[in-house]
Scaffold this motif. Structure first.
Motif, mmCIF file in Angstrom:
data_model
loop_
_atom_site.group_PDB
_atom_site.id
_atom_site.type_symbol
_atom_site.label_atom_id
_atom_site.label_comp_id
_atom_site.label_asym_id
_atom_site.label_seq_id
_atom_site.Cartn_x
_atom_site.Cartn_y
_atom_site.Cartn_z
ATOM 1 N N PHE A 195 -9.343 -6.903 0.878
ATOM 2 C CA PHE A 195 -9.437 -5.520 1.326
ATOM 3 C C PHE A 195 -8.450 -4.640 0.557
ATOM 4 O O PHE A 195 -8.794 -3.549 0.073
ATOM 5 C CB PHE A 195 -9.150 -5.492 2.825
ATOM 6 C CG PHE A 195 -9.455 -4.190 3.476
ATOM 7 C CD1 PHE A 195 -10.760 -3.750 3.589
ATOM 8 C CD2 PHE A 195 -8.443 -3.405 3.986
ATOM 9 C CE1 PHE A 195 -11.047 -2.552 4.191
ATOM 10 C CE2 PHE A 195 -8.716 -2.198 4.591
ATOM 11 C CZ PHE A 195 -10.023 -1.771 4.689
ATOM 12 N N ILE A 196 -7.205 -5.134 0.408
ATOM 13 C CA ILE A 196 -6.186 -4.357 -0.303
ATOM 14 C C ILE A 196 -6.530 -4.250 -1.784
ATOM 15 O O ILE A 196 -6.350 -3.202 -2.416
ATOM 16 C CB ILE A 196 -4.793 -4.988 -0.104
ATOM 17 C CG1 ILE A 196 -4.419 -5.008 1.369
ATOM 18 C CG2 ILE A 196 -3.738 -4.236 -0.889
ATOM 19 C CD1 ILE A 196 -4.270 -3.659 1.988
ATOM 20 N N ASP A 220 -8.151 -0.724 -5.929
ATOM 21 C CA ASP A 220 -9.020 -0.757 -7.086
ATOM 22 C C ASP A 220 -8.376 -1.484 -8.270
ATOM 23 O O ASP A 220 -8.293 -0.962 -9.378
ATOM 24 C CB ASP A 220 -9.417 0.672 -7.493
ATOM 25 C CG ASP A 220 -10.679 0.655 -8.336
ATOM 26 O OD1 ASP A 220 -11.377 -0.368 -8.309
ATOM 27 O OD2 ASP A 220 -10.940 1.651 -9.014
ATOM 28 N N LEU A 244 -9.042 -1.651 -2.003
ATOM 29 C CA LEU A 244 -8.450 -0.359 -1.668
ATOM 30 C C LEU A 244 -7.670 0.205 -2.848
ATOM 31 O O LEU A 244 -7.746 1.388 -3.167
ATOM 32 C CB LEU A 244 -7.530 -0.531 -0.458
ATOM 33 C CG LEU A 244 -7.031 0.726 0.223
ATOM 34 C CD1 LEU A 244 -8.179 1.380 0.945
ATOM 35 C CD2 LEU A 244 -5.935 0.384 1.201
ATOM 36 N N VAL A 251 0.838 -1.204 0.000
ATOM 37 C CA VAL A 251 0.000 0.000 0.000
ATOM 38 C C VAL A 251 0.875 1.256 0.000
ATOM 39 O O VAL A 251 0.598 2.219 -0.731
ATOM 40 C CB VAL A 251 -0.954 -0.019 1.211
ATOM 41 C CG1 VAL A 251 -1.665 1.309 1.348
ATOM 42 C CG2 VAL A 251 -1.967 -1.128 1.053
ATOM 43 N N SER A 300 2.210 2.532 7.544
ATOM 44 C CA SER A 300 1.006 3.077 6.924
ATOM 45 C C SER A 300 0.727 4.511 7.355
ATOM 46 O O SER A 300 -0.313 5.054 7.013
ATOM 47 C CB SER A 300 -0.194 2.166 7.214
ATOM 48 O OG SER A 300 -0.140 1.696 8.527
#
Lengths: 102, 195
Positions: free
Chosen positions: B70-71, B76, B74, A83, B161
């Motif tokens: 979920f990731i 997309d 997130l 992420v 994060s």
């Protein structure tokens, strides 16, 4: 009773490991690569349980316990890294992450 | 009967692993991975490792796959780059995987892995007491280390994060070092407790 042999089950776990291995090397998306890594981990877990069952020992099973814990921690950290990477580079394709290549 | 179940679960595990690796759609890949894990949990049940089957479903199929989904949502990711067999590295990876399977196949078919039939062995993994005994005697130190590892992983994820924007960089860095200081304090407290 079960007549499946140790050989068959070890071959099964090797095949699972090989599938994960191919996924890691052939796919270009970081998330899919990560999923393939998890498949390799599950194959190793399967081999441990099989050997433990066929040898009548407990150590393989306990090791699976620890591997599950480490895998959970590893997935959490790895996905956080993915992420963070996406936030910085707006892509997670390994072909486009080539800053160290040139 | 049990053999049929074994073959079914083994086939499902392999097929869904292939699906997870080859699917061009990230969501499909994650769901194939989920079904592969459930099949492996079924194999664990047949091998009489009930606790491990439950843990695999809870930790992997529950937490890890949910995190993956979920990731995916997130970020997309709809269509991701498909797999392709081109270049030297693809050839080398296929050859490597083939050699791995061939090597184990050679060992297995020569009977060097022969063992007693399953019925002759005690199913130690079926007994919850055996796990508890092993974890709290022989493997007590690794259990403690696992707890510490989980704590460090949790802190690491929090630091990773955090948002590092240009104007908030100083604040974020300050928080990071504060977290490290907390970690150090926790470690020293732990050391004192040990003493």
């Amino acid at each position: 009773m079960i007549t499946i042999s140790l050989n068959t089950l070890v071959l099964l776990s090797t095949a699972l490991f090989a599938i994960g291995f191919l996924g890691v090397l052939l796919r270009k998306n970081t998330l899919i690569i990560y999923m393939s890594l998890e498949i390799m981990l599950v194959a190793a877990i399967l081999a441990l349980v099989v050997f433990s069952r066929f040898n009548g020992t407990m150590d393989g099973n306990v090791f699976v316990f620890f591997i599950l814990t480490v895998a959970a921690a590893e997935v959490a950290v790895g996905l956080a890294i993915i992420v963070a990477l996406f936030r910085k580079r707006v892509t997670i394709e390994v072909d486009e992450l080539n800053a160290l290549k040139h | 009967m049990l053999d049929t179940l074994f073959i079914t679960f083994a086939t499902f595990a392999l097929l869904f692993a292939l699906g997870a690796v080859l699917s061009p759609n990230a969501i499909n890949a994650a769901l194939c991975f989920l079904l592969c894990l459930v099949s492996v949990a079924g194999l664990f049940v047949l091998l009489e490792a009930y606790l491990l089957a439950v843990l695999l479903v809870l930790v992997y199929a529950g937490a890890v796959v949910a995190l993956f989904l979920f990731i995916i949502m997130l970020l997309d990711l709809k269509e991701v780059s498909a797999w392709k067999l081109r270049g030297v590295s693809a050839l080398a990876s296929v050859a490597g995987a083939g050699l791995l399977v061939a090597g184990v196949l050679a060992v297995a078919t020569r009977g060097q892995l022969d063992s007693l039939p399953l019925a002759a062995m005690p199913a130690l993994g079926a007994d919850l007491k055996a796990y508890a005994h092993a974890l709290f005697t022989t493997y007590l130190l690794p259990v403690q280390l696992m707890g510490f590892l989980l704590l460090i992983a949790m802190l690491g994820v929090i630091v990773l994060s955090k948002k590092f924007t240009a104007d908030a960089a100083g604040v974020a860095a300050g928080d990071g070092s504060a977290a490290q200081a907390n970690l150090g304090a926790a470690a020293s407290t732990l050391e004192e407790a040990r003493k």
